[in-house]
Design an enzyme around this catalytic site. Structure first.
Site, PDB file in Angstrom:
ATOM      1  N   TYR A  90       1.415  -1.418   0.085  1.00 31.16           N
ATOM      2  CA  TYR A  90       0.045   0.367   0.221  1.00 31.16           C
ATOM      3  C   TYR A  90       0.746   1.015   0.293  1.00 31.16           C
ATOM      4  O   TYR A  90       0.720   1.982   0.990  1.00 31.16           O
ATOM      5  CB  TYR A  90      -1.142  -0.169   1.239  1.00 31.16           C
ATOM      6  N   TYR A 101     -14.635  -4.172   3.116  1.00 28.56           N
ATOM      7  CA  TYR A 101     -13.182  -5.095   2.875  1.00 28.56           C
ATOM      8  C   TYR A 101     -12.409  -6.054   3.176  1.00 28.56           C
ATOM      9  O   TYR A 101     -12.995  -6.434   5.115  1.00 28.56           O
ATOM     10  CB  TYR A 101     -11.944  -4.096   3.314  1.00 28.56           C
ATOM     11  N   ASP A 124     -17.001 -10.496   9.128  1.00 27.67           N
ATOM     12  CA  ASP A 124     -15.258 -10.203   9.084  1.00 27.67           C
ATOM     13  C   ASP A 124     -15.261  -9.557  10.316  1.00 27.67           C
ATOM     14  O   ASP A 124     -14.984  -8.420  10.173  1.00 27.67           O
ATOM     15  CB  ASP A 124     -15.041 -10.053   7.495  1.00 27.67           C
ATOM     16  N   LYS A 126      -6.520 -10.481  13.037  1.00 26.94           N
ATOM     17  CA  LYS A 126      -5.889  -9.685  12.908  1.00 26.94           C
ATOM     18  C   LYS A 126      -4.770 -10.262  14.365  1.00 26.94           C
ATOM     19  O   LYS A 126      -3.876 -10.084  15.030  1.00 26.94           O
ATOM     20  CB  LYS A 126      -6.330  -7.484  13.163  1.00 26.94           C
TER      21      LYS A 126
HETATM   22  C1  LIG Z   1      -7.213  -6.087   7.428  1.00 28.96           C
HETATM   23  C2  LIG Z   1      -8.287  -6.914   6.863  1.00 28.96           C
HETATM   24  C3  LIG Z   1      -8.481  -8.259   6.514  1.00 28.96           C
HETATM   25  C4  LIG Z   1      -7.001  -8.869   5.639  1.00 28.96           C
HETATM   26  O1  LIG Z   1      -6.580  -9.322   6.706  1.00 28.96           O
HETATM   27  P1  LIG Z   1      -4.772  -9.460   6.232  1.00 28.96           P
HETATM   28  O2  LIG Z   1      -4.349  -9.895   7.765  1.00 28.96           O
HETATM   29  O3  LIG Z   1      -4.287  -8.341   5.708  1.00 28.96           O
HETATM   30  O4  LIG Z   1      -4.952  -9.900   4.372  1.00 28.96           O
HETATM   31  C5  LIG Z   1      -9.681  -8.579   6.278  1.00 28.96           C
HETATM   32  N1  LIG Z   1     -10.554  -7.776   6.648  1.00 28.96           N
HETATM   33  C6  LIG Z   1     -11.035  -6.844   7.177  1.00 28.96           C
HETATM   34  C7  LIG Z   1     -12.542  -6.542   7.898  1.00 28.96           C
HETATM   35  C8  LIG Z   1      -9.425  -6.127   7.748  1.00 28.96           C
HETATM   36  O5  LIG Z   1      -9.431  -5.537   8.686  1.00 28.96           O
END
Ligand SMILES: *Cc1c(COP(=O)(O)O)cnc(C)c1O
Length: 461
Positions: free
Chosen positions: A19, A149, A267, A296
């Site tokens: 990025y 996302y 998610d 994360k």
């Molecule tokens: C960061 C993120 C992802 C992707 O995670 P990566 O470990 O960067 O592949 C997917 N969904 C959400 C909501 C995110 O914030």
């Protein structure tokens, strides 16, 4: 040994950062991070920076936490890695048990992978294959949200609604049904700004009838039985602009899709593990999805890991004699890594021992009331927040909400000015946000807010 400046030149020579338009760093240096301690990062000269974005939304209990560190070190003496097909190990088993325990009833099966994108890919593929096994082959479609996302792999990107990220790949991704983002500040369904509420913000929320769910309603009436699943980030569209939306939207959406038997894929890669003030954001709405995607914060940011948690109903559709062809042929090399499992277990231990979730509530009230003062700043069009997350949307014209032209690089200015004030701010375009580690103290919150206020009020535009 190389000096820091030599290393930065080697970086220019050999590296390509995510990025990042690398040309931005033709002359400017990247921030060279030497070490971390608590919620601070230090450069090699010992200058201190608040990690206000939790190192891309994953640090929970601060850097260099003794309990997490020693758990990883102890695991290192025992087993660093083993493949996860045909073998298993204690950490992965204990962690799965804890995760099933922590998540709502109905979520009973844990499938590990190693990042947020794969956590979502796994959910998408499991949902798709589930409907094949159930003989409902018409259910092929997925619904996703504008500004949603879910990661950068092609499948996750196909269900992502951030135009700037996706546009080069338009013809590479698969089609899905896109519904509007519940972006209250730019709500197209609400009344025009008035003299009483020139900032628009909040004007629509009071009498919101969730008109933005209308398109979902229509889509379901038309195609409800051709949809496998819907994927969204509960309560906070993070990468799409730190868009905080009402609990009632999430509740209503869950109801609507359940009427059609559609899989609800939540998610929580960004919102999971306390960031919204509850362990998981879904708790605010009292809902239970068919798939929950975590990454994360799962290991408190120490080691890459992800989990896709699903129901026994989904699991059972795959459980059969081998010859029936129901195996889920998907996996990643570092699935269920023992070091990552140890870090995740230690993080959950910290939640208990340090009583993290209870301790958060006071911090959140200081933080969320503190951000209100930003409304009076000249370029702040909207202020929004949930839990340990807050966003300030900078606009050229507060009356109309008109954005700055991208070539103004307002976000870039904020990033640079932030560093001068000891803050690592990394705005999403012109949306400045704070995504604080849970371990931040009330005093530190106040200091971070003061410094951020100075950065934004000091903008000369
Ligand atoms: C960061 C993120 C992802 C992707 O995670 P990566 O470990 O960067 O592949 C997917 N969904 C959400 C909501 C995110 O914030």
């Amino acid at each position: 040994m190389n000096s820091e400046l030599d290393l930065l030149d080697l970086d220019r020579k050999y590296l390509w950062h995510p990025y990042t338009q690398m040309k931005d760093f033709e002359k400017d240096n990247l921030l060279f991070v030497d070490r971390g301690e608590g919620i601070f990062l230090f450069d090699s000269l010992g200058r201190r920076y608040y990690d206000t974005i939790s190192s891309w939304w994953c640090i929970l209990h601060g850097h260099n936490h003794p309990m997490i560190k020693s758990a990883i070190m102890a695991q290192l003496d025992r087993l660093e890695h083993v493949h996860f097909a045909g073998t298993t190990h204690e950490g992965a088993i204990r962690l799965a048990e804890r995760l099933v325990d922590l998540t709502p009833d109905g979520l009973d099966r844990v499938f590990y992978s190693d990042n947020g994108s794969t956590a979502c890919e796994v959910a998408i593929k499991m949902s798709f294959q589930y409907w094949r096994h159930m003989g409902e082959t018409a259910r092929k479609g997925f619904i996703s949200l504008e500004r949603g996302y879910h990661g950068d792999t092609v499948g996750a990107m196909s269900l992502g609604g951030v135009k700037a990220f996706n546009s080069p790949f338009d013809t590479l991704t698969f089609d899905s049904y896109r519904i509007p983002s519940p972006y209250c500040y730019r709500c197209p369904y609400k009344a025009e700004p008035t003299v009483e509420s020139p900032n628009r913000q909040g004007a629509g929320l009071l009498d919101c009838s969730l008109a933005c769910l209308g398109p979902l309603d229509e889509l379901l009436a038309d195609k409800g039985h051709e949809i496998a699943g819907i994927i969204l980030e509960p309560l906070l569209q993070a990468a799409g602009g730190m868009i905080v939306y009402p609990v009632k939207y999430l509740k209503r959406l869950a109801e609507l899709v359940s009427n059609y038997g559609i899989h609800l894929i939540l998610d929580e890669v960004a919102t999971g593990f306390g960031r919204t003030g509850r362990m998981f954001a879904l708790e605010h709405a009292g809902i239970s999805p068919d798939f929950l995607c975590l990454s994360k914060g799962l290991t408190a940011g120490y080691i890459p890991m992800a989990a896709t948690i699903t129901t026994d109903e989904v699991y059972n559709a795959f459980y059969a004699d081998y010859r029936e062809g129901r195996t889920f042929f998907h996996g990643h090399t570092f699935t269920g890594n023992p070091l990552a499992s140890a870090a995740a277990l230690a993080s959950l231990e910290v939640f208990e021992q340090e009583n993290v979730l209870n301790g958060l509530q006071d911090k959140i009230s200081v933080f969320q009331s503190g951000i209100k003062g930003f409304r009076k700043l000249p370029f702040v069009g909207d202020v929004r927040g949930i839990g340990m997350v807050a966003a300030f949307e900078l606009v050229m014209d507060r009356k109309t909400g008109t954005m700055f032209p991208p070539e103004k690089r307002v976000g870039q200015m904020i990033y640079k000015d932030g560093l001068k004030k000891g803050l690592i701010l990394r705005p999403l375009n012109d949306i400045v946000y704070l995504f604080l580690p849970l371990s931040v103290t009330v005093d530190q919150i106040e200091d971070i807010l003061d410094r951020s206020f100075e950065v934004i009020s000091g903008l000369s535009l």
